[in-house]
Design an enzyme around this catalytic site. Structure first.
Site, PDB file in Angstrom:
ATOM      1  N   ARG A 231      18.680   0.354 -21.434  1.00  0.00           N
ATOM      2  CA  ARG A 231      17.916  -0.665 -20.711  1.00  0.00           C
ATOM      3  C   ARG A 231      18.021  -0.369 -19.223  1.00  0.00           C
ATOM      4  NH1 ARG A 231      15.669  -1.429 -24.685  1.00  0.00           N
ATOM      5  NH2 ARG A 231      15.409  -3.330 -25.913  1.00  0.00           N
ATOM      6  N   ASP A 255      14.456   6.804 -19.550  1.00  0.00           N
ATOM      7  CA  ASP A 255      13.397   6.306 -20.431  1.00  0.00           C
ATOM      8  C   ASP A 255      13.130   4.829 -20.148  1.00  0.00           C
ATOM      9  OD1 ASP A 255      11.533   6.613 -22.660  1.00  0.00           O
ATOM     10  OD2 ASP A 255      12.877   5.258 -23.737  1.00  0.00           O
ATOM     11  N   GLU A 260      10.590  -2.152 -15.098  1.00  0.00           N
ATOM     12  CA  GLU A 260       9.543  -1.498 -15.891  1.00  0.00           C
ATOM     13  C   GLU A 260       8.458  -2.460 -16.396  1.00  0.00           C
ATOM     14  OE1 GLU A 260      12.051   0.044 -19.141  1.00  0.00           O
ATOM     15  OE2 GLU A 260      10.968  -1.283 -20.505  1.00  0.00           O
ATOM     16  N   HIS A 292       9.671   4.265 -21.639  1.00  0.00           N
ATOM     17  CA  HIS A 292      10.251   3.534 -22.780  1.00  0.00           C
ATOM     18  C   HIS A 292       9.635   4.011 -24.096  1.00  0.00           C
ATOM     19  CE1 HIS A 292      12.614  -0.384 -23.493  1.00  0.00           C
ATOM     20  NE2 HIS A 292      12.621   0.338 -24.608  1.00  0.00           N
TER      21      HIS A 292
END
Ligand code: NAI
Length: 345
Positions: A231, A255, A260, A292
């Site tokens: 996260r 990622d 985000e 993500h």
């Protein structure tokens, strides 16, 4: 017939959910928008909502859902930091998908790491322009390096196995170390000090927010490679950027990103990037950002749809007890009803 408002729907979600939904007498209202205080009205008339990682299910949203008669929030993700489970307790049940393909995420973490360290992203662009120079593409062997894994749950353990396959020395930190696992657990500070590569696989909680920040980066080896497929909030992005600029951090593979929600999963290529931190990060030659996508494999999408539909069905059927229900008391042995095979409330 159970009616489910499905927020933040993407074309790759729809086929598997439609197929499983049909089999289980369930209809989905697919909505492109994310769930938040401005969009919650779209759930009116449904019995359940299905949400993903960037839907903002705060106390105000939960109260409105409860008012409309929505009785279930079905997360189609493992992480649930975006749902105020304390506010939901006693009103709206919350279920999640604890595991859909830990392999997908662990393999993506390794894909990012290999791409970064062996400069595959650079080489790919070069050879497409018939530039066959090797200057600036020197990497390092993984064999014999120390990798520090934070969080040794389902994904962390698979990542450990992958790293061991490369001949890396693995050390780990977990709040709840797995007994008899053969994992070499060390205190978190020691992990920061000894690791050539650090990969994050723990959940985002008040305790873990910004666990990678100015103070922890200070403790790390010069040239450390940081991988985050967990996260975004685990990393203080501004501190990471400073670490990269000062050459302390050798590379970052991300990622996930703490801000985000406003950009990931959308095509922003025709827009001016307003997020200066993200723009600066992406401009760095030693930073790789994927949006993500670590979970995104066929196997995972299929498992997510199957488990989510099963979760919804079992919560509505026969006062169903759902193994995948969660609340803020889950894990608290004294108060956790789920451990006694009951509903959370
Ligand atoms: P898991 O629940 O199996 O493992 C999490 C581990 O973290 C547990 O061993 C737990 O004891 C440990 N932990 C909890 N608090 C900690 C702390 N303060 N410090 C260190 N360790 C702590 O979860 P799983 O399935 O392995 O997933 C890990 C994370 O990966 C999830 O929380 C989620 O945020 C992220 N994830 C990311 C995806 C992506 O597409 N990028 C997809 C799926 C999950």
């Amino acid at each position: 017939m159970i009616k489910v408002a499905f927020f933040d729907a993407k074309p790759y979600d729809i086929p598997s959910f439609e197929a499983y939904g049909k089999e289980h007498d369930m209809t989905f209202r697919f909505l492109e928008t994310k769930l938040n205080e401005d969009t919650v009205e779209l759930a009116r008339g449904c019995n359940a909502v299905c949400v993903f990682v960037n839907d903002n299910v705060n106390a105000a949203v939960i109260d409105r859902l409860y008012e409309f008669g929505v009785r279930l929030i079905a997360l189609r993700s493992a992480g649930y930091n975006n749902v105020d489970i304390r506010a939901a307790f006693g009103k709206v049940h919350v279920v999640h998908v604890p595991a859909y393909s830990p392999y997908a995420v662990a393999e993506h973490a390794m894909a990012l790491l290999l791409t970064s360290v062996r400069r595959i992203h650079k080489a790919y662009n070069r050879t497409r322009e018939f530039n066959f120079s090797l200057s600036g593409l020197t990497g390092f062997d993984f064999h014999g390096k120390t990798v520090g894994v934070v969080g040794t749950g389902k994904i962390g353990r698979i990542f450990i196995d992958i790293c061991r396959g490369f001949g890396m020395h693995v050390i780990a930190y977990d709040l709840f170390p797995a007994k008899d696992s053969g994992i070499d657990y060390v205190p978190l500070d020691e992990l920061f000090e000894r690791s050539d590569i650090i990969s994050l696989h723990c959940p985002l909680t008040d305790e873990t927010r910004h666990m990678i920040g100015e103070a922890s980066i200070e403790k790390m080896k010069k040239g450390v490679v940081i991988v985050n497929t967990s996260r975004g909030g685990l990393i203080d992005t501004a501190a990471l950027l400073e670490g990269i600029k000062s050459r302390k951090v050798g590379a970052a593979c991300l990622d996930v990103y703490e801000e985000e929600a406003d950009v990931f999963f959308e095509d922003r290529s025709g827009h001016i990037m307003n997020d200066e931190l993200l723009a600066r990060l992406i401009s760095m030659p030693n930073v790789i950002v994927t949006s993500h996508q670590a979970f995104l494999t066929e196997e995972a999408l299929n498992n997510i749809a199957e488990t989510t539909v099963h979760n919804i069905r079992s919560c509505f059927d026969n006062d169903g007890i759902c193994d995948n229900e969660l609340c803020y008391r889950c894990g608290d042995i004294e108060h956790c009803k789920k451990q006694r095979k009951q509903r959370c409330f």
